[in-house]
Scaffold this active site. Structure first.
Site, PDB file in Angstrom:
ATOM      1  N   HIS A 390       0.894  -1.036   0.082  1.00 45.87           N
ATOM      2  CA  HIS A 390       0.144   0.180   0.207  1.00 45.87           C
ATOM      3  C   HIS A 390       0.896   1.139   0.017  1.00 45.87           C
ATOM      4  O   HIS A 390       0.708   2.102  -0.932  1.00 45.87           O
ATOM      5  CB  HIS A 390      -0.751   0.033   1.420  1.00 45.87           C
ATOM      6  CG  HIS A 390      -1.850   1.295   1.401  1.00 45.87           C
ATOM      7  ND1 HIS A 390      -3.210   1.138   1.017  1.00 45.87           N
ATOM      8  CD2 HIS A 390      -1.657   2.429   1.952  1.00 45.87           C
ATOM      9  CE1 HIS A 390      -3.871   2.362   1.226  1.00 45.87           C
ATOM     10  NE2 HIS A 390      -2.668   2.925   1.699  1.00 45.87           N
ATOM     11  N   GLU A 391       1.871   1.275   0.923  1.00 53.95           N
ATOM     12  CA  GLU A 391       2.657   2.552   1.156  1.00 53.95           C
ATOM     13  C   GLU A 391       3.628   2.637  -0.028  1.00 53.95           C
ATOM     14  O   GLU A 391       3.997   3.922  -0.672  1.00 53.95           O
ATOM     15  CB  GLU A 391       3.399   2.622   2.305  1.00 53.95           C
ATOM     16  CG  GLU A 391       2.499   2.360   3.515  1.00 53.95           C
ATOM     17  CD  GLU A 391       1.441   3.668   3.787  1.00 53.95           C
ATOM     18  OE1 GLU A 391       1.776   4.730   3.094  1.00 53.95           O
ATOM     19  OE2 GLU A 391       0.498   3.534   4.358  1.00 53.95           O
ATOM     20  N   HIS A 394       1.869   4.446  -2.746  1.00 57.51           N
ATOM     21  CA  HIS A 394       1.703   6.063  -2.741  1.00 57.51           C
ATOM     22  C   HIS A 394       3.073   6.592  -3.110  1.00 57.51           C
ATOM     23  O   HIS A 394       3.167   7.480  -3.903  1.00 57.51           O
ATOM     24  CB  HIS A 394       1.942   6.181  -1.159  1.00 57.51           C
ATOM     25  CG  HIS A 394       0.342   6.187  -0.714  1.00 57.51           C
ATOM     26  ND1 HIS A 394      -0.622   6.870  -1.161  1.00 57.51           N
ATOM     27  CD2 HIS A 394      -0.259   5.548   0.522  1.00 57.51           C
ATOM     28  CE1 HIS A 394      -1.787   6.518  -0.513  1.00 57.51           C
ATOM     29  NE2 HIS A 394      -1.429   5.831   0.551  1.00 57.51           N
ATOM     30  N   HIS A 397       3.472   6.334  -6.788  1.00 63.24           N
ATOM     31  CA  HIS A 397       2.478   7.512  -7.548  1.00 63.24           C
ATOM     32  C   HIS A 397       3.419   8.763  -7.357  1.00 63.24           C
ATOM     33  O   HIS A 397       3.391   9.608  -8.332  1.00 63.24           O
ATOM     34  CB  HIS A 397       1.378   7.466  -6.608  1.00 63.24           C
ATOM     35  CG  HIS A 397       0.337   8.228  -7.248  1.00 63.24           C
ATOM     36  ND1 HIS A 397      -1.095   8.362  -6.888  1.00 63.24           N
ATOM     37  CD2 HIS A 397       0.209   9.177  -8.291  1.00 63.24           C
ATOM     38  CE1 HIS A 397      -1.761   9.118  -7.545  1.00 63.24           C
ATOM     39  NE2 HIS A 397      -1.088   9.679  -8.521  1.00 63.24           N
TER      40      HIS A 397
END
Length: 598
Positions: A390-391, A394, A397
């Site tokens: 998940h991190e 980020h 991105h």
């Protein structure tokens, strides 16, 4: 002997992030701090000059950007250093200093926005036509003109900027209480060993197969918050009042509308999310009924909703194995994506393990002038593997956006922030479910996937509804007390979990420990982001390369257009209820698959 949490000095260097990549020596931080002071003074010299010529406009915008970039970098470094150990007074001081200077810079630049809106639109367009370097600001000005009615006079903007120090007080006080001062009891684990309860360990205890351990951890955590409930109610109430003050100062009818307008989002999108989730509540009630059946308990309590449903399937996953799992799960995104992923994992981006005083949870951060960073509190659970994916979503991105966009559009809006992170999680779990799994493994993973939906769509929508209610109450002149907050929160739990779950009294205190409530109307974006990510994941899996290309282009887009437009270009239309409804129907499909295995 109690298993006590490690001190920062006891964590191996290779398990810590390399903030030295931002500032090799703290003296450089001090030099740039002083440079920012100087820039603040230089910005003031542009007051009244921005409309004089295209060159003056360009120079004013550039020096403002330079100050903003520098301020972000200085703050990120100081804050991440403090997050290593919130009790470290040196870095508390550094954060305070840059926060204070940041407010001074914001005050110095406060004239820019109202002055820009005071320049006739035709004149600005003429400047852009005659000065090529100004053309990059076309969308920037479009956003400015759209919000023109909510921009105040230079004097009023300066006053609001000067108030930022006061406005952050409630969140800062909560942060200190939550990360540095609150103390939790020692409980006994499954083997009767005394272990200090921490926020980082709470998740592991809630997944324990020993119901006594779950209940003790649950009671222990909330009893600690209960002792501070009046103080925490005061901090949250102050934060809500702050939101309403700024909304009214900018002539918005409500704090919700003021928040949504930053992304050009209609309040109908927010309301539609809540309405659509309410319409799909039967899936949640079915899931709770199945959980009770599989756990073989007479009553399902709130401390039973996190424990894995396969009693004999427990798997410790070392960090290195977690990294390999993430790589394998994301191969479909292409070699270029994986290469960037490797450079992050091997390049000192990640602070891996919990230590005394470290900020809880996980996040991805960094700046336009640094690589991304990831804070974890890795505890060898499957959930931690997905947190890593998940991190890193980020982080990638941010990396794509920073490399593809000029600074003015480099920071993707918060509305889009949870999309890439959730695509990573969804691709990883879909990959794992395609493996040759034993029944217990498949049940475990399906359960985990369902938990992602429960925690991200249902739970975050419940949080969003809570935020909407408490802001509306204060806007109507009502007071928020510990008792009223507990009552509201209990009512929402009754709605979202249904009559099949025993609502232990402690759960009504959960509002007291949620940091996101101090960044109002943020959490709904987890739910909409998850819905968008589910749609994008399905496109990537079934369309292949064309969908991957659209997705990478989306990652590169930053804030170059309004978020709903960028998502629509990627293939998801969140202006309708369709993506949320489809995501929850997918939840129902996974639930049916799990029911067939039981």
């Amino acid at each position: 002997m109690s298993e006590m949490i490690k001190k920062r000095t006891e964590i191996a260097q290779e398990h810590k992030w390399k903030l030295e990549d931002m500032y090799p020596q703290e003296e450089i931080w001090e030099e740039e701090f002083n440079k920012l002071k100087d820039l603040s003074g230089q910005i003031e010299t542009y007051r009244g000059r921005l409309g004089q010529s295209a060159q003056e406009l360009l120079s004013g915008l550039r020096i403002s950007e330079e100050a903003e970039r520098l301020s972000e970098k200085l703050y990120a470094y100081a804050r991440m250093r403090r997050d290593e150990n919130n009790a470290d007074t040196h870095y508390q001081t550094l954060v305070d200093r840059i926060e204070t200077l940041g407010i001074q810079v914001a005050s110095a630049t406060a004239f820019i926005t109202p002055e820009l809106t005071g320049i006739p639109k035709e004149k600005v367009q003429s400047f852009m036509e005659n000065q090529a370097d100004l053309k990059v600001y076309q969308h920037f000005f479009a956003q400015l003109w759209r919000q023109q009615d909510h921009i105040l006079s230079p004097e009023e903007e300066r006053l609001l900027a000067m108030s930022q120090d006061l406005s952050s007080a409630s969140g800062n006080i909560f942060g200190m209480l939550n990360n540095a001062d609150i103390k939790f009891p020692v409980i006994k684990d499954e083997n009767g060993q005394e272990i200090e309860l921490t926020k980082g360990r709470f998740g592991r205890f809630m997944e324990s197969q020993d119901r006594r351990v779950r209940q003790e951890a649950f009671s222990g955590l909330y009893s600690s918050y209960g002792k501070l409930k009046n103080t925490l109610a005061a901090t949250l109430s102050s934060s809500v009042k702050k939101d309403i003050f700024y909304a009214r100062a900018r002539k918005y009818p409500s704090a919700l509308i003021a928040s949504l307008d930053q992304d050009n989002i209609s309040p109908e999108v927010y309301d539609s999310l809540i309405k659509t989730v309410h319409e799909k509540m039967d899936y949640m009630y079915r899931y709770m009924k199945l959980r009770q059946k599989m756990l073989q308990v007479d009553e399902l309590h709130m401390y039973d909703i996190y424990v894995p449903l396969v009693k004999d399937y427990q798997k410790e996953i070392p960090y290195e194995e977690a990294c390999s799992m993430v790589f394998d799960g994301l191969k479909i995104l292409g070699e270029e994506y994986l290469q960037r992923l490797r450079s992050g994992i091997n390049g000192g981006w990640i602070d891996i393990y919990e230590n005394e005083g470290k900020t809880s949870g996980a996040y991805s951060w960094g700046t336009y002038d640094s690589h991304p960073y990831v804070l974890l509190n890795y505890d060898n659970k499957l959930d931690d593997v997905f947190t890593l994916a998940h991190e890193l979503g980020h982080s990638l991105h941010s990396l794509y956006s920073h490399q593809a966009q000029p600074y003015v559009y480099s920071q993707y809006p918060i509305f889009l922030a949870e999309v890439a992170s959730t695509v990573n999680e969804s691709l990883l779990i879909d990959h794992l479910l395609q493996q040759n799994l034993e029944r217990e493994e498949k049940i475990y993973l399906l359960n985990h996937y369902l938990e992602q939906f429960r925690a991200t769509v249902y739970r975050q929508t419940m949080f969003a509804e809570f935020e909407k209610i408490i802001h509306e109450k204060v806007e109507a002149g009502e007071a928020l007390t510990a008792d009223s907050l507990c009552s509201i929160y209990r009512g929402l739990n009754e709605l979202y979990y249904g009559s099949g779950v025993v609502l232990d009294q402690e759960i009504e205190l959960e509002w007291a420990r949620i940091p996101h409530f101090y960044s109002a109307f943020y959490v709904y974006k987890y739910a909409t982001g998850f819905a968008a990510a589910t749609a994008l994941k399905e496109q990537i899996l079934y369309e292949g390369e064309p969908a991957v290309k659209r997705y990478i282009k989306f990652l590169q887009s930053g804030n170059s257009d309004y978020p709903l437009i960028l998502l629509k270009q990627a293939g998801v239309d969140l202006s309708t209820s369709g993506p949320v409804a489809s995501a929850l129907d997918y939840f129902g499909k996974l639930l049916t698959e799990l029911e067939s295995l039981v």
